[in-house]
Enzyme design. Structure first.
Site, PDB file in Angstrom:
ATOM      1  N   ASP A  27       1.089  -1.431   0.219  1.00 57.45           N
ATOM      2  CA  ASP A  27      -0.417  -0.203  -0.060  1.00 57.45           C
ATOM      3  C   ASP A  27       0.633   1.550   0.072  1.00 57.45           C
ATOM      4  O   ASP A  27       2.045   1.103   0.625  1.00 57.45           O
ATOM      5  CB  ASP A  27      -1.409  -0.151   1.288  1.00 57.45           C
ATOM      6  CG  ASP A  27      -1.772   1.220   1.461  1.00 57.45           C
ATOM      7  OD1 ASP A  27      -1.668   1.555  -0.153  1.00 57.45           O
ATOM      8  OD2 ASP A  27      -2.276   1.370   2.324  1.00 57.45           O
ATOM      9  N   ASP A  29      -0.735   4.965   0.864  1.00 56.49           N
ATOM     10  CA  ASP A  29      -0.354   6.114   2.600  1.00 56.49           C
ATOM     11  C   ASP A  29      -0.937   5.492   3.521  1.00 56.49           C
ATOM     12  O   ASP A  29      -1.495   4.763   3.734  1.00 56.49           O
ATOM     13  CB  ASP A  29      -1.994   6.246   1.637  1.00 56.49           C
ATOM     14  CG  ASP A  29      -1.991   7.431   0.952  1.00 56.49           C
ATOM     15  OD1 ASP A  29      -1.157   8.539   0.345  1.00 56.49           O
ATOM     16  OD2 ASP A  29      -2.411   6.558  -0.177  1.00 56.49           O
TER      17      ASP A  29
END
Length: 323
Positions: A27, A29
């Site tokens: 991922d 953020d």
């Protein structure tokens, strides 16, 4: 299953962990950066994965940017990466519509990044930008609603909704009104209920908006991002040699773990338990939760044993000092 804290692991245990996968899904953020600020040590660890011969693939539910814009941001912040290694939900939505031969209009309750991705695939859309309440709505009347009804476009056959910084009650009415028609598709990039924010801020995510539309319209959306399998299937289509049993998923949300169990046995780095870890669970992936985003180790430990991520580390950069 006991949650293994790699920060407390021996050198031999960390070496065994690092040798257990060939591909990294991560991922962005909350794992690699917050806004435009790098999370300390994360660029160096991504580069270290590559030095160890790992394939690094970026999977994000953030639909605010196009894939090209994410590539540029990643390079600017020191992570590198090529275009084919980035899988964004704006890309997934646009390619999904292109692949089914969609030739009508999309009503967008979303970001400019989503609009740009639709443009790149030749998908027509309306709705982007402000649609504020008229001044005379302070004196509510049937004429106001008739005005909104007259603005509905009969060519709309899909609604795409996510966060929209310019949302208004007019836009909400239009989304719900379009979705009254069962022939109008309901596509959403993700169901993240909250997104990483400042220490004093709690930011509603796309899922909070979508749940409102679901409640009003009694419609169930097609979800293309994490934790659904569609995003991992897109990765596999591009990289067919990936072995799920030799892949790591990193994130900060529980949903990455859910993803891994459904989709094989890969590892993804995650910062949210409900999105990232759940994705890992859905696809039967190995999962690593980092503590720099939405969820933390205490949240993970309170889950049922079959729902916990495989590993935890406070920050991705902490792995630099464990090998």
């Amino acid at each position: 299953m006991e949650l293994k804290n790699l920060k407390e692991a021996s050198k031999e245990e960390v070496e065994a962990f690092l040798s257990s996968f060939d591909t990294v899904l991560t991922d962005c953020d909350g794992v690699l950066w917050r806004g435009n600020q790098v999370i300390e040590g994360s660029p160096q660890m991504i580069q270290q994965f590559r030095k160890l011969g790992k394939k690094v693939i970026f999977v994000t539910n953030n639909s605010s940017k196009t894939r090209s814009e994410f590539v540029q941001k990643s390079k600017d912040l020191g992570f590198g990466g090529e275009l084919e290694e980035f899988f964004t939900t704006s890309l997934l939505v646009a390619e999904y519509l292109k692949n089914i031969g969609f030739d009508k209009k999309v009503y967008l309750h979303s970001y400019p990044g989503m609009a740009k991705s639709l443009d790149e695939c030749g998908i027509k859309h309306i709705g982007l930008g402000p649609d504020p309440l008229p001044n005379d709505w302070s004196n509510w009347s049937p004429d106001c609603l008739e005005r909104v009804a007259s603005e509905l476009d009969p060519e709309v056959r899909c609604v795409v909704t996510s966060l929209d910084w310019q949302t208004s009650y007019i836009k909400i009415i239009k989304v719900c009104s379009y979705l009254q028609n069962p022939e109008v598709m309901f596509l959403v990039p993700n169901m993240d209920e909250r997104v990483p924010g400042g220490s004093d801020l709690l930011l509603p995510g796309t899922g909070s908006m979508v749940n409102m539309f679901k409640s009003v319209t009694q419609r169930q959306p097609i979800v293309l991002g994490k934790p659904e399998k569609y995003i991992f299937e897109a990765v596999q289509k591009k990289f067919p040699d990936i072995e799920p049993s030799r892949t790591l998923m990193i994130g900060d949300k529980y949903d990455i773990f859910y993803f891994s169990q459904v989709c094989f046995k890969t590892i993804e780095f995650c910062f949210s338990l409900k999105t990232d870890i759940q994705l890992g669970e859905n696809c039967d992936l190995k999962t690593l939760l980092v503590g720099t985003g939405v969820d933390n180790v205490e949240t993970a430990r309170n889950l049922d044993s079959n729902q916990r991520p495989d590993y935890f580390i406070p920050s991705l950069g902490d792995l630099l000092y464990q090998d």
